[in-house]
Design a protein around this motif. Structure first.
Motif, PDB file in Angstrom:
ATOM      1  N   UNK A   1      -6.553   2.382  -2.987  1.00 52.67           N
ATOM      2  CA  UNK A   1      -6.265   3.390  -3.111  1.00 52.67           C
ATOM      3  C   UNK A   1      -6.004   3.060  -4.987  1.00 52.67           C
ATOM      4  N   UNK A   2      -6.074   1.970  -5.846  1.00 53.58           N
ATOM      5  CA  UNK A   2      -6.355   2.479  -7.133  1.00 53.58           C
ATOM      6  C   UNK A   2      -7.812   2.887  -7.903  1.00 53.58           C
ATOM      7  N   UNK A   3      -8.593   3.373  -6.858  1.00 57.23           N
ATOM      8  CA  UNK A   3      -9.208   4.065  -7.733  1.00 57.23           C
ATOM      9  C   UNK A   3      -9.179   4.941  -8.073  1.00 57.23           C
ATOM     10  N   UNK A   4      -8.008   5.799  -7.612  1.00 49.61           N
ATOM     11  CA  UNK A   4      -7.638   6.871  -8.424  1.00 49.61           C
ATOM     12  C   UNK A   4      -7.013   6.622  -9.844  1.00 49.61           C
TER      13      UNK A   4
ATOM     14  N   UNK B   1       7.790   0.449 -11.138  1.00 49.12           N
ATOM     15  CA  UNK B   1       6.874  -0.659 -11.946  1.00 49.12           C
ATOM     16  C   UNK B   1       6.910  -0.355 -13.556  1.00 49.12           C
ATOM     17  N   UNK B   2       6.721   0.922 -14.127  1.00 51.62           N
ATOM     18  CA  UNK B   2       7.030   1.054 -15.268  1.00 51.62           C
ATOM     19  C   UNK B   2       8.688   0.728 -15.846  1.00 51.62           C
ATOM     20  N   UNK B   3       9.681   0.725 -15.563  1.00 52.38           N
ATOM     21  CA  UNK B   3      10.897   0.012 -15.431  1.00 52.38           C
ATOM     22  C   UNK B   3      11.029  -1.219 -15.795  1.00 52.38           C
ATOM     23  N   UNK B   4      10.024  -2.306 -14.692  1.00 53.43           N
ATOM     24  CA  UNK B   4       9.985  -3.624 -14.697  1.00 53.43           C
ATOM     25  C   UNK B   4       8.901  -3.697 -15.415  1.00 53.43           C
ATOM     26  N   UNK B   5       8.315  -3.381 -16.619  1.00 48.17           N
ATOM     27  CA  UNK B   5       7.634  -3.509 -17.888  1.00 48.17           C
ATOM     28  C   UNK B   5       6.380  -2.883 -17.502  1.00 48.17           C
ATOM     29  N   UNK B   6       5.962  -2.643 -16.108  1.00 50.50           N
ATOM     30  CA  UNK B   6       4.143  -2.697 -16.866  1.00 50.50           C
ATOM     31  C   UNK B   6       4.072  -1.346 -17.395  1.00 50.50           C
TER      32      UNK B   6
ATOM     33  N   UNK C   1       1.790   1.844 -18.626  1.00 51.71           N
ATOM     34  CA  UNK C   1       1.833   3.034 -17.869  1.00 51.71           C
ATOM     35  C   UNK C   1       0.554   2.688 -16.829  1.00 51.71           C
ATOM     36  N   UNK C   2      -0.851   2.647 -17.463  1.00 50.33           N
ATOM     37  CA  UNK C   2      -2.149   2.636 -15.945  1.00 50.33           C
ATOM     38  C   UNK C   2      -2.119   1.446 -15.329  1.00 50.33           C
ATOM     39  N   UNK C   3      -1.106   0.183 -15.394  1.00 49.14           N
ATOM     40  CA  UNK C   3      -1.221  -0.542 -14.335  1.00 49.14           C
ATOM     41  C   UNK C   3       0.431  -0.333 -13.461  1.00 49.14           C
ATOM     42  N   UNK C   4       1.338   0.191 -13.400  1.00 48.34           N
ATOM     43  CA  UNK C   4       2.329   0.762 -13.182  1.00 48.34           C
ATOM     44  C   UNK C   4       1.984   1.896 -11.899  1.00 48.34           C
ATOM     45  N   UNK C   5       0.534   2.520 -12.388  1.00 43.00           N
ATOM     46  CA  UNK C   5       0.152   4.002 -12.390  1.00 43.00           C
ATOM     47  C   UNK C   5      -0.557   2.815 -10.341  1.00 43.00           C
ATOM     48  N   UNK C   6      -1.492   2.474 -10.920  1.00 39.57           N
ATOM     49  CA  UNK C   6      -2.442   1.427 -10.342  1.00 39.57           C
ATOM     50  C   UNK C   6      -1.698   1.181  -8.894  1.00 39.57           C
ATOM     51  N   UNK C   7      -0.435   0.248  -9.443  1.00 38.66           N
ATOM     52  CA  UNK C   7       0.658  -0.700  -8.246  1.00 38.66           C
ATOM     53  C   UNK C   7       0.777   0.534  -7.486  1.00 38.66           C
ATOM     54  N   UNK C   8       1.539   1.014  -7.974  1.00 37.45           N
ATOM     55  CA  UNK C   8       2.218   2.206  -7.395  1.00 37.45           C
ATOM     56  C   UNK C   8       1.489   2.969  -6.306  1.00 37.45           C
TER      57      UNK C   8
ATOM     58  N   UNK D   1      -0.669   1.619  -5.032  1.00 34.41           N
ATOM     59  CA  UNK D   1      -1.920   0.523  -3.303  1.00 34.41           C
ATOM     60  C   UNK D   1      -0.409  -0.089  -2.617  1.00 34.41           C
ATOM     61  N   UNK D   2       0.733   0.142  -3.691  1.00 35.31           N
ATOM     62  CA  UNK D   2       1.640  -0.163  -3.162  1.00 35.31           C
ATOM     63  C   UNK D   2       2.648   1.251  -1.889  1.00 35.31           C
ATOM     64  N   UNK D   3       1.923   1.822  -1.980  1.00 37.60           N
ATOM     65  CA  UNK D   3       2.782   3.872  -1.479  1.00 37.60           C
ATOM     66  C   UNK D   3       1.397   4.518  -0.764  1.00 37.60           C
ATOM     67  N   UNK D   4       0.247   4.401  -1.233  1.00 39.74           N
ATOM     68  CA  UNK D   4      -0.644   5.216  -0.902  1.00 39.74           C
ATOM     69  C   UNK D   4      -1.513   5.110   1.019  1.00 39.74           C
ATOM     70  N   UNK D   5      -1.066   3.739   1.015  1.00 43.62           N
ATOM     71  CA  UNK D   5      -1.799   3.417   2.815  1.00 43.62           C
ATOM     72  C   UNK D   5      -0.694   4.039   3.934  1.00 43.62           C
ATOM     73  N   UNK D   6       0.893   4.171   3.223  1.00 47.31           N
ATOM     74  CA  UNK D   6       2.149   4.707   3.819  1.00 47.31           C
ATOM     75  C   UNK D   6       1.991   7.043   4.083  1.00 47.31           C
TER      76      UNK D   6
END
Length: 796
Positions: A9-12, A306-311, A313-320, A322-327
């Motif tokens: 899902x990180x391709x987006x 993810x942003x609040x944890x310090x990541x 913008x791009x990494x936070x969006x990609x991580x987010x 990836x974690x929620x995309x399948x759901x």
């Protein structure tokens, strides 16, 4: 669930150019659908087929045609003016009524007006006489005229109520001269009101109804509601999102996805020419907004963490994503399955709504997984986490967490209670009975609906049913047995108080002077004027018809009536060899469709539930989790079913639609919870610490904010439709709001208990649980690190 699949899902975020191209392409296609869908239709129009003219030898021999007669029909008018007054049979009243008819007939788009004074005499040799005496007539003459009118079978109970205080003007239109919709409703009323100004002493009350006004009322109300309640709904959703997120930029980014989803869907639906569907025009936009907002909130909550944890913008969006995309994919898939099951319904409106909803869910999912990560990965995502710690739900999540502590301590009791309640409520819901009314699609206070209600009281209903009698060629059409069969059926209909004013050749023959047996009465049929006789008797087709009125009480109330009539008709047919009897008409057709409504619900819910169960079992690679998910998904539907039973409502077309749609929405929260539970369990196993129940607790904390947020927004969004004047839409909104609320309860209470009770727990259900409470001050802590817990803790 494959980690590689999640990372896909990180391709987006990684392929922004492709995402931009996809967004622009879908927007352009939808825009064409709004502006000029016919441009696309022309590309797929088949070439005109060559016309093969038949040779003379191939032409079929024409059947012998019946004589051309303009029959008198009281059931084929397009507009009905219902006039109520106690002064029809007075000098001023009769003149006012004639003036009303004259005013209507002067309109170029009025082809004809059938009313009391247009009925032909019963005797073919008689001259037509007015039922209204001249201006110099006495009160006695008017009273005699009133009695004569009520004695005429085509007037009393048909065009004039039995109390003589309501009359009908049956209008046929010349559509060549109709220039606007307003002309056939307000235009007719204005013409009558203008004529009545010359008779100020009369108290005529005029209502307009009929097939055309009812349709126009439906369309007008639909157009008015379409924009009003969408604006109100979107405004309330935006307000709720601002309150819950406490960050304007995060709200605007989340709003992008449902906005694009609705825009794309309605534009694409235009290509399929699905007009005049109230669910597509009004309910679908709000429904897709809620679906898109649900996944968008879950995604935004994760990206903010993810942003609040310090990541960045791009990494936070990609991580987010990836974690929620399948759901989000699973929720969209199961929601589409729920909506798609409506395509098996026999009712056209439901089928079209089902297909449009599937299309809408697909494009809304595309909007969520593309637009939100794309926006968050740019400069717009710099400050989206601001206000994260001040969110209404985040600030109070520690208080809400006492729920999971209680549930895990008493998992056996809560889990078994959830199963018992679900099965009990389901059993109660199965007592629902189907029904259908003509006025459910009209605003309850509309003129057309009020006129129908008045006709129910005065005439026994607006709708017409009939019993058709046919006989074989060996039975002469002038046989006395024809009249005998018609009379027996007529007597059967008159014994049913809910069937109003039966009308047949028997009614006309009985109104003629003389008496005797059927052999003596049947020749009197030749004395009837052809316009009357051939409306209910066709010797060329060897058929006769007995017509009756049906009130708009709910067609379920007529089920035992129609059953008795059908059984009696079958008995009459058996007693008269050579005759066939058939019960028909629109009310009868709707009665016969009631069983299909129930079967549509059973098939749609059953198939959707089975497919969703299979999908979840495969997605989580666990039959156990698939079975556990059944209770929290069925529970909200059962609650809504009990609500309908307790409030005395019936199972209608809108209910069937709402139940299936609600199943698709209710399963979303379950999927997000189970997905987070699987992730937390995998992380705990990888770290070598923690327990099954700790994974459940972390899933509760991790998804609780988003679940409560989405439920609040969804309920508020659907609540706006409760102000609609359309009964169907209010029922749909109330069922949706109740189901979504019950789904939140099931997923935050019953689901954790069932996971603890039947999951792969490493301890018995009764073993004490370290709920993560500090014994000194009760502060919620991480069970592993003993540090104060926050939602961001679980992302480490």
């Amino acid at each position: 669930m494959s980690v590689k699949f999640q990372k896909a899902f990180g391709w987006t975020v990684d392929r922004r150019g492709i995402v931009w191209a996809l967004l622009l392409c879908l927007t352009a296609i939808a825009a064409i659908g709004y502006l000029a869908p016919e441009m696309v239709w022309k590309l797929f129009e088949p070439a005109p087929a060559a016309v093969n003219e038949k040779q003379p030898s191939q032409q079929s021999t024409p059947r012998q045609a019946a004589p051309i007669v303009d029959v008198v029909s009281i059931s084929d008018s397009e507009v009905i003016l219902v006039i109520d007054s106690s002064q029809f049979f007075t000098v001023d009243g009769s003149q006012a009524l004639k003036a009303c008819v004259a005013a209507l007939e002067e309109l170029d788009y009025v082809e004809s007006v059938l009313w009391v004074d247009e009925i032909p005499p019963l005797n073919i040799f008689g001259l037509r006489e007015s039922f209204f005496p001249g201006v110099h007539a006495s009160e006695r003459q008017f009273e005699e005229a009133r009695e004569a009118a009520l004695a005429h079978p085509l007037v009393g109970g048909q065009l004039l109520s039995h109390d003589g205080e309501t009359t009908l003007l049956m209008v046929k239109l010349n559509w060549f001269f109709v220039e606007s919709d307003e002309a056939v409703t307000d235009g007719l009323r204005r013409a009558v009101k203008s004529a009545l100004k010359n008779f100020p002493s009369n108290d005529f009350d005029v209502l307009v109804t009929g097939s055309v006004p009812m349709y126009l009322t439906f369309i007008t109300s639909q157009e008015a509601n379409r924009f009003k309640y969408q604006i109100i709904g979107y405004g309330m959703v935006l307000l709720m999102a601002v309150i819950l997120f406490r960050g304007f930029r995060a709200v605007m980014i989340v709003a992008i996805a449902p906005t694009l989803g609705v825009f794309w869907t309605l534009g694409l639906v235009s290509y399929f020419d699905l007009q005049d569907n109230p669910f597509i025009d009004i309910v679908l936009p709000i429904l897709l907004s809620m679906v898109g907002l649900t996944d968008g909130v879950h995604l935004m909550v994760e990206i903010r963490r993810q942003r609040a944890s310090g990541l960045p913008e791009k990494q936070a969006a990609k991580r987010g994503i990836q974690k929620v995309g399948l759901a989000c994919l699973l929720t969209s898939l199961t929601t589409a399955i729920g909506f798609g099951s409506l395509s098996m319904a026999h009712h056209r409106v439901i089928r079209e709504f089902g297909w449009a909803s599937v299309l809408g869910v697909i494009v809304t999912f595309i909007a969520v997984i593309t637009s939100i990560p794309l926006a968050c990965s740019t400069w717009l995502g710099k400050s989206i986490h601001h206000g994260h710690e001040r969110g209404l739900i985040d600030r109070n999540l520690s208080r809400i967490s006492v729920i999971i502590d209680f549930v895990l301590r008493h998992s056996r009791v809560v889990g078994i209670l959830g199963i018992v309640i679900t099965f009990a409520f389901t059993a109660i819901s199965l007592t629902l009975r189907p029904d259908d009314r003509r006025t459910t699609g009209l605003p309850m206070k509309s003129e057309a609906a009020r006129a129908i209600d008045h006709m129910d009281q005065a005439f026994g209903g607006l709708e017409m049913g009939f019993v058709e009698v046919t006989w074989k060629a060996e039975v002469p059409s002038d046989s006395p047995e024809v009249l005998k069969v018609v009379t027996e059926i007529d007597d059967t209909l008159r014994q049913e108080p809910l069937l109003g004013s039966p009308l047949s050749i028997r009614s006309f023959i009985d109104a003629l002077p003389g008496d005797g047996d059927f052999e003596e009465r049947m020749p009197l049929l030749e004395l009837l004027p052809p316009p009357l006789k051939r409306a209910y008797y066709s010797p060329e087709r060897r058929s006769a018809k007995i017509q009756f009125r049906v009130q708009d009480l709910g067609i379920a109330k007529y089920a035992p009536v129609f059953e008795r009539v059908r059984e009696e008709c079958a008995t009459i047919a058996r007693n008269h060899p050579g005759f066939s009897v058939r019960l028909g008409g629109e009310p009868v057709r709707r009665w016969e469709s009631l069983f299909q409504i129930v079967m549509d619900l059973v098939y749609s819910l059953g198939s959707a539930s089975l497919i969703i169960f299979v999908v979840l079992s495969l997605a989580y690679r666990s039959l156990r989790l698939g079975l556990i998910s059944i209770i929290p998904n069925i529970f909200p539907l059962a609650v809504t079913g009990v609500y309908l039973v307790v409030t005395g409502q019936t199972l209608e077309i809108v209910s069937v639609c709402a139940f299936t749609v609600c199943l698709g929405i209710a399963v979303d929260d379950t999927i997000h919870f189970l997905t987070r539970y699987e992730e937390e369990r995998a992380e705990l196993q990888a770290s070598g610490g923690g327990s099954e129940r700790e994974a459940i607790r972390r899933a509760f904390i991790g998804t609780g904010t988003a679940l409560i947020m989405t439920t609040a927004v969804l309920v508020v969004g659907f609540a706006t439709v409760m102000f609609s004047d359309m009964r169907d839409q209010r029922i749909f909104a109330s069922m949706a709001g109740l189901t979504i609320s019950a789904a939140l309860f099931g997923d935050l209470v019953f689901l954790p208990a069932l996971l603890s009770l039947f999951g792969n727990s490493d301890r018995s259900p009764d073993e004490p649980v370290d709920a993560g409470l500090d014994p000194e001050d009760g502060e919620t802590t991480d069970a592993i690190t003993s540090e104060p817990m926050s939602p961001a803790t679980f992302d480490r």
